[in-house]
Design a protein around this motif. Structure first.
Motif, PDB file in Angstrom:
ATOM      1  N   MET A   1       0.721  -1.354  -0.026  1.00 20.53           N
ATOM      2  CA  MET A   1       0.012  -0.012  -0.065  1.00 20.53           C
ATOM      3  C   MET A   1       0.827   1.196  -0.084  1.00 20.53           C
ATOM      4  O   MET A   1       1.742   1.524   1.078  1.00 20.53           O
ATOM      5  N   ASP A   2       0.813   2.127  -1.073  1.00 20.79           N
ATOM      6  CA  ASP A   2       1.587   3.360  -0.938  1.00 20.79           C
ATOM      7  C   ASP A   2       0.823   4.135  -0.230  1.00 20.79           C
ATOM      8  O   ASP A   2      -0.198   4.271   0.394  1.00 20.79           O
ATOM      9  N   LEU A   3       1.682   5.276   0.042  1.00 20.80           N
ATOM     10  CA  LEU A   3       1.342   6.520   0.923  1.00 20.80           C
ATOM     11  C   LEU A   3       0.064   7.205   0.612  1.00 20.80           C
ATOM     12  O   LEU A   3      -0.827   7.376   1.421  1.00 20.80           O
ATOM     13  N   ALA A   4      -0.281   7.384  -0.681  1.00 22.46           N
ATOM     14  CA  ALA A   4      -1.598   8.049  -1.009  1.00 22.46           C
ATOM     15  C   ALA A   4      -2.612   7.041  -0.837  1.00 22.46           C
ATOM     16  O   ALA A   4      -3.728   7.610  -0.384  1.00 22.46           O
ATOM     17  N   ARG A   5      -2.694   5.782  -1.132  1.00 25.49           N
ATOM     18  CA  ARG A   5      -3.739   4.875  -0.625  1.00 25.49           C
ATOM     19  C   ARG A   5      -3.684   4.852   0.871  1.00 25.49           C
ATOM     20  O   ARG A   5      -5.080   4.596   1.145  1.00 25.49           O
ATOM     21  N   ALA A   6      -2.836   4.586   1.465  1.00 32.61           N
ATOM     22  CA  ALA A   6      -2.727   4.918   2.936  1.00 32.61           C
ATOM     23  C   ALA A   6      -3.667   6.073   3.380  1.00 32.61           C
ATOM     24  O   ALA A   6      -4.354   6.096   4.451  1.00 32.61           O
ATOM     25  N   THR A   7      -3.106   7.264   3.008  1.00 34.42           N
ATOM     26  CA  THR A   7      -3.841   8.457   3.403  1.00 34.42           C
ATOM     27  C   THR A   7      -5.426   8.553   3.079  1.00 34.42           C
ATOM     28  O   THR A   7      -6.170   8.773   3.846  1.00 34.42           O
TER      29      THR A   7
ATOM     30  N   PHE B   1     -12.720  -2.384  19.900  1.00 33.95           N
ATOM     31  CA  PHE B   1     -12.401  -3.095  18.426  1.00 33.95           C
ATOM     32  C   PHE B   1     -13.753  -3.304  17.602  1.00 33.95           C
ATOM     33  O   PHE B   1     -14.781  -3.709  18.007  1.00 33.95           O
ATOM     34  N   ARG B   2     -13.586  -2.762  16.590  1.00 34.40           N
ATOM     35  CA  ARG B   2     -14.561  -2.785  15.522  1.00 34.40           C
ATOM     36  C   ARG B   2     -14.726  -3.679  14.323  1.00 34.40           C
ATOM     37  O   ARG B   2     -15.657  -4.366  13.792  1.00 34.40           O
ATOM     38  N   ALA B   3     -13.387  -4.079  14.040  1.00 30.05           N
ATOM     39  CA  ALA B   3     -13.076  -4.864  12.835  1.00 30.05           C
ATOM     40  C   ALA B   3     -11.610  -4.975  12.607  1.00 30.05           C
ATOM     41  O   ALA B   3     -10.738  -4.526  13.211  1.00 30.05           O
ATOM     42  N   ALA B   4     -11.300  -5.968  11.858  1.00 29.42           N
ATOM     43  CA  ALA B   4      -9.937  -6.391  11.337  1.00 29.42           C
ATOM     44  C   ALA B   4     -10.091  -6.215   9.763  1.00 29.42           C
ATOM     45  O   ALA B   4     -11.057  -6.938   9.392  1.00 29.42           O
ATOM     46  N   PHE B   5      -9.473  -5.594   9.027  1.00 30.37           N
ATOM     47  CA  PHE B   5      -9.201  -5.755   7.491  1.00 30.37           C
ATOM     48  C   PHE B   5      -7.937  -6.491   7.390  1.00 30.37           C
ATOM     49  O   PHE B   5      -6.738  -6.482   7.691  1.00 30.37           O
ATOM     50  N   LEU B   6      -8.304  -7.871   6.437  1.00 34.62           N
ATOM     51  CA  LEU B   6      -7.363  -8.586   5.989  1.00 34.62           C
ATOM     52  C   LEU B   6      -6.878  -8.292   4.524  1.00 34.62           C
ATOM     53  O   LEU B   6      -7.870  -7.896   3.594  1.00 34.62           O
ATOM     54  N   SER B   7      -5.601  -8.355   4.189  1.00 31.40           N
ATOM     55  CA  SER B   7      -5.141  -8.164   2.862  1.00 31.40           C
ATOM     56  C   SER B   7      -4.163  -9.582   2.640  1.00 31.40           C
ATOM     57  O   SER B   7      -3.512  -9.877   3.366  1.00 31.40           O
ATOM     58  N   PRO B   8      -4.120  -9.921   1.278  1.00 26.34           N
ATOM     59  CA  PRO B   8      -3.552 -10.819   0.891  1.00 26.34           C
ATOM     60  C   PRO B   8      -1.934 -10.140   0.400  1.00 26.34           C
ATOM     61  O   PRO B   8      -0.892 -10.659   0.181  1.00 26.34           O
ATOM     62  N   GLU B   9      -1.794  -8.505   0.549  1.00 28.95           N
ATOM     63  CA  GLU B   9      -0.662  -7.909   0.373  1.00 28.95           C
ATOM     64  C   GLU B   9       0.140  -7.693   1.494  1.00 28.95           C
ATOM     65  O   GLU B   9      -0.464  -7.250   2.628  1.00 28.95           O
ATOM     66  N   ARG B  10       1.344  -7.661   1.516  1.00 26.68           N
ATOM     67  CA  ARG B  10       1.996  -7.386   2.639  1.00 26.68           C
ATOM     68  C   ARG B  10       2.622  -5.810   2.520  1.00 26.68           C
ATOM     69  O   ARG B  10       3.284  -5.566   1.474  1.00 26.68           O
ATOM     70  N   PHE B  11       2.194  -5.152   3.578  1.00 23.94           N
ATOM     71  CA  PHE B  11       2.713  -3.700   3.498  1.00 23.94           C
ATOM     72  C   PHE B  11       2.840  -3.261   4.887  1.00 23.94           C
ATOM     73  O   PHE B  11       2.122  -3.943   6.058  1.00 23.94           O
ATOM     74  N   GLY B  12       3.197  -2.188   5.286  1.00 24.63           N
ATOM     75  CA  GLY B  12       3.516  -1.462   6.569  1.00 24.63           C
ATOM     76  C   GLY B  12       4.617  -2.079   7.329  1.00 24.63           C
ATOM     77  O   GLY B  12       5.238  -2.970   6.994  1.00 24.63           O
ATOM     78  N   THR B  13       5.281  -1.369   8.156  1.00 26.80           N
ATOM     79  CA  THR B  13       6.127  -1.901   9.002  1.00 26.80           C
ATOM     80  C   THR B  13       5.770  -1.954  10.377  1.00 26.80           C
ATOM     81  O   THR B  13       6.449  -2.752  11.139  1.00 26.80           O
ATOM     82  N   PHE B  14       4.706  -1.128  10.889  1.00 23.13           N
ATOM     83  CA  PHE B  14       4.047  -1.410  12.275  1.00 23.13           C
ATOM     84  C   PHE B  14       5.266  -1.394  13.454  1.00 23.13           C
ATOM     85  O   PHE B  14       5.316  -2.528  14.126  1.00 23.13           O
ATOM     86  N   GLU B  15       5.805  -0.211  13.713  1.00 19.59           N
ATOM     87  CA  GLU B  15       6.911  -0.145  14.627  1.00 19.59           C
ATOM     88  C   GLU B  15       6.345  -0.426  16.020  1.00 19.59           C
ATOM     89  O   GLU B  15       7.261  -0.955  16.926  1.00 19.59           O
TER      90      GLU B  15
END
Length: 227
Positions: A1-7, A133-147
């Motif tokens: 996920m690029d920055l524009a899509r994350a925004t 907690f309202r939901a979890a979004f699952l993706s087949p794409e690996r993205f993010g660093t999650f520090e």
């Protein structure tokens, strides 16, 4: 996920009064289901939640709030978040889906910044005991660093544990945890107790007080809790 899509995702969640509470790249022991009907492995999980009463205020004006059907807040949540998930290509799963139930608290601990609290809910480093907690979004794409992965929440370093002393039902202790039947009995025996408009122990937490639920919001959940 690029920055524009994350925004764009962040803005879509904010418009609907939701927030992203972190995420992680699942391992088999995390018990994260595959992505939708494709059954592709989930490579990224985003934890979606809310804090404070902004979501509840928006829900209060929705058709679900007044249609008289069961679980109005859950249905409202699912309607909005399914639309956002569809827009961004995620598979949504919800805490109220089941059985089998999804391990949202374990996922939150994996995401980091949460700790178990004596009040029974997880406590967040910023939002305190007011993150839901309202939901979890699952993706087949690996993205993010999650520090924040693995970062501890605030409860272990909290001095004095003011939540325990604030409970008028003596339903909290470090040794035994949260005594749910004792709490519910106190509420049912004391119909005029202040607790009916919000848990006093929860309100005593020094973390995230600016996100505390309004009395109307807390009363909605306490009514459901008392049955």
């Amino acid at each position: 996920m690029d920055l524009a899509r994350a925004t764009r995702l962040s803005k879509a969640l904010a418009r609907a009064r939701f927030i992203a509470l972190g995420g992680f790249h699942p391992e088999p022991e995390d018990r994260v289901p595959p992505c939708g009907s494709t059954l592709r492995p989930t490579r990224t999980l985003l934890l979606i939640g809310s804090a404070g009463s902004a979501l509840f205020d928006a829900f209060s004006a929705s058709p679900e709030a007044s249609d008289g059907k069961p679980d109005p807040l859950d249905r409202y949540t699912a309607r909005l978040l399914r639309d956002i998930a569809d827009e961004f290509g995620f598979t949504p799963v919800f805490p109220f889906d089941g059985p089998p139930w999804h391990p949202f608290q374990a996922w939150a601990m994996r995401a980091g910044s949460f700790s178990p609290s004596p009040v029974g809910v997880l406590c967040h480093a910023t939002f305190g005991p007011w993150a839901a907690f309202r939901a979890a979004f699952l993706s087949p794409e690996r993205f993010g660093t999650f520090e924040a992965n693995g970062a501890p929440g605030p409860c272990p370093s909290c001095e004095g544990k003011p939540c325990i002393a604030a409970c008028p039902a003596d339903a909290l202790s470090l040794e035994a945890g949260y005594d749910v039947p004792r709490c519910r009995e106190h509420l049912k025996a004391n119909r005029d107790a202040t607790c009916h408009t919000g848990c006093l122990a929860r309100r005593a937490c020094p973390i995230g007080r600016e996100f505390a639920q309004t009395e109307r919001h807390a009363g909605f959940h306490m009514k459901a809790f008392c049955g």
